[in-house]
Design an enzyme around this catalytic site. Sequence first.
Site, PDB file in Angstrom:
ATOM      1  N   PRO A 169       0.795  -1.229   0.000  1.00 10.48           N
ATOM      2  CA  PRO A 169       0.000   0.000   0.000  1.00 10.48           C
ATOM      3  C   PRO A 169       0.833   1.288   0.000  1.00 10.48           C
ATOM      4  CG  PRO A 169      -0.057  -1.054   2.150  1.00 10.48           C
ATOM      5  CD  PRO A 169       0.585  -2.029   1.211  1.00 10.48           C
ATOM      6  N   ASN A 170       0.325   2.228  -0.766  1.00  6.24           N
ATOM      7  CA  ASN A 170       0.857   3.592  -0.892  1.00  6.24           C
ATOM      8  C   ASN A 170       2.129   3.697  -1.723  1.00  6.24           C
ATOM      9  OD1 ASN A 170      -1.168   4.971   0.697  1.00  6.24           O
ATOM     10  ND2 ASN A 170      -0.315   3.870   2.438  1.00  6.24           N
TER      11      ASN A 170
ATOM     12  N   ARG B 244       8.115   0.672  13.144  1.00  9.34           N
ATOM     13  CA  ARG B 244       8.612   0.143  11.865  1.00  9.34           C
ATOM     14  C   ARG B 244       9.775  -0.838  12.072  1.00  9.34           C
ATOM     15  NH1 ARG B 244       6.058   3.595   8.028  1.00  9.34           N
ATOM     16  NH2 ARG B 244       5.753   5.658   8.915  1.00  9.34           N
TER      17      ARG B 244
ATOM     18  N   ASP C 125       1.923 -15.651   6.822  1.00 10.62           N
ATOM     19  CA  ASP C 125       1.416 -17.018   6.647  1.00 10.62           C
ATOM     20  C   ASP C 125       1.411 -17.421   5.175  1.00 10.62           C
ATOM     21  OD1 ASP C 125       1.039 -17.458   9.333  1.00 10.62           O
ATOM     22  OD2 ASP C 125      -1.130 -17.085   9.302  1.00 10.62           O
TER      23      ASP C 125
ATOM     24  N   ARG D 198      13.882   4.713  11.803  1.00  5.14           N
ATOM     25  CA  ARG D 198      12.610   5.445  11.854  1.00  5.14           C
ATOM     26  C   ARG D 198      11.844   5.080  13.134  1.00  5.14           C
ATOM     27  NH1 ARG D 198       9.708   5.016   6.234  1.00  5.14           N
ATOM     28  NH2 ARG D 198       8.570   6.768   7.179  1.00  5.14           N
TER      29      ARG D 198
ATOM     30  N   HIS E  73      12.781  -2.705   1.761  1.00  4.49           N
ATOM     31  CA  HIS E  73      12.267  -1.402   2.185  1.00  4.49           C
ATOM     32  C   HIS E  73      13.174  -0.325   1.612  1.00  4.49           C
ATOM     33  CE1 HIS E  73       9.287  -3.091   4.759  1.00  4.49           C
ATOM     34  NE2 HIS E  73      10.195  -3.905   5.260  1.00  4.49           N
TER      35      HIS E  73
ATOM     36  N   HIS F  64       4.497  -4.452   9.035  1.00  3.51           N
ATOM     37  CA  HIS F  64       4.470  -4.265  10.488  1.00  3.51           C
ATOM     38  C   HIS F  64       3.191  -4.772  11.135  1.00  3.51           C
ATOM     39  CE1 HIS F  64       7.671  -1.773   9.046  1.00  3.51           C
ATOM     40  NE2 HIS F  64       6.857  -0.886   8.510  1.00  3.51           N
TER      41      HIS F  64
ATOM     42  N   TYR G 248      11.737   8.812   0.897  1.00  2.00           N
ATOM     43  CA  TYR G 248      11.693   7.755  -0.118  1.00  2.00           C
ATOM     44  C   TYR G 248      12.403   8.122  -1.422  1.00  2.00           C
ATOM     45  CZ  TYR G 248       8.186   5.967   3.087  1.00  2.00           C
ATOM     46  OH  TYR G 248       7.538   5.509   4.205  1.00  2.00           O
TER      47      TYR G 248
ATOM     48  N   ALA H  14       3.475  -0.806   4.716  1.00  3.94           N
ATOM     49  CA  ALA H  14       3.026  -0.805   6.123  1.00  3.94           C
ATOM     50  C   ALA H  14       2.517  -2.173   6.582  1.00  3.94           C
ATOM     51  CB  ALA H  14       1.944   0.250   6.313  1.00  3.94           C
TER      52      ALA H  14
ATOM     53  N   SER I 162      13.366   2.808   2.543  1.00  2.00           N
ATOM     54  CA  SER I 162      13.976   3.535   3.664  1.00  2.00           C
ATOM     55  C   SER I 162      14.584   2.535   4.653  1.00  2.00           C
ATOM     56  CB  SER I 162      12.910   4.376   4.376  1.00  2.00           C
ATOM     57  OG  SER I 162      11.911   3.543   4.940  1.00  2.00           O
TER      58      SER I 162
ATOM     59  N   ASN J  51       8.023  -5.689  -1.234  1.00  2.00           N
ATOM     60  CA  ASN J  51       7.992  -4.545  -0.336  1.00  2.00           C
ATOM     61  C   ASN J  51       6.546  -4.468   0.177  1.00  2.00           C
ATOM     62  OD1 ASN J  51       7.902  -2.166   1.048  1.00  2.00           O
ATOM     63  ND2 ASN J  51       9.010  -0.970  -0.486  1.00  2.00           N
TER      64      ASN J  51
ATOM     65  N   GLU K 111      12.664  -9.441   1.447  1.00  2.00           N
ATOM     66  CA  GLU K 111      11.848  -8.276   1.795  1.00  2.00           C
ATOM     67  C   GLU K 111      12.655  -7.013   1.487  1.00  2.00           C
ATOM     68  OE1 GLU K 111      10.757  -8.453   5.895  1.00  2.00           O
ATOM     69  OE2 GLU K 111       9.875  -6.444   5.933  1.00  2.00           O
TER      70      GLU K 111
ATOM     71  N   ARG L   3       5.249  12.423  -2.855  1.00  2.00           N
ATOM     72  CA  ARG L   3       5.300  13.015  -1.514  1.00  2.00           C
ATOM     73  C   ARG L   3       6.506  12.443  -0.782  1.00  2.00           C
ATOM     74  NH1 ARG L   3       0.423  14.317   0.881  1.00  2.00           N
ATOM     75  NH2 ARG L   3       1.781  15.144   2.513  1.00  2.00           N
TER      76      ARG L   3
END
Length: 151
Positions: free
Chosen positions: A12-13, A113, A89, A109, A102, A82, A25, A79, A104, A76, A100, A20
């Site tokens: 998401p996002n 996170r 699963d 942070r 990320h 977390h 990022y 959110a 950032s 990735n 995985e 932004r």
Amino acid sequence: MIRPLIAVLNGPNLNMLGLRQPEIYGRATLDDVEQVCIQAAERLDVAIDFRQTNIEGELVSWIQECRGRARGIVINPAAYSHTSIALMDALLAVGLPTVEVHISNTFRRESFRHHSYVSLAAIGVMAGFGVRGYALALQAITDIIEDEDER
Ligand code: CA2
């Protein structure tokens, strides 16, 4: 020879990348991330299936669809890293080598996170290398696939 398929899944996002918070990022957009992955895949001689969704269940379904189709997963989870036992699963259920990513450095942070459920199902984590973390993750998965094929 058929090139091994690696799924590159984004949560998401991440469709907001470059629009932004460039101080966190960077300025690359999700299209730029896809280009980084396409170029890395060409260099590594693998195929990729690059996707993004804002919906947790869709990520779960995409992970399940990797079974019998892909050789590895770069994810990735944004959110959902977390929060999502469901993603963890699903990854454990398909049992594919997973890295995985990320953009950032999540450990520099907020403390919420610092924990990732997804990490419990991943071979390793690339965090803090910006969008080149995706290329590093594809390199790592490709090495693992080559090791599996030599056995
Ligand atoms: O650093 C990463 O790649 C993250 O997975 C990005 C997630 C964040 O929740 C994770 O803790 C770390 C956020 C996705 C992108 O969110 C944006 C929000 C505003 C503008 C651009 C992107």
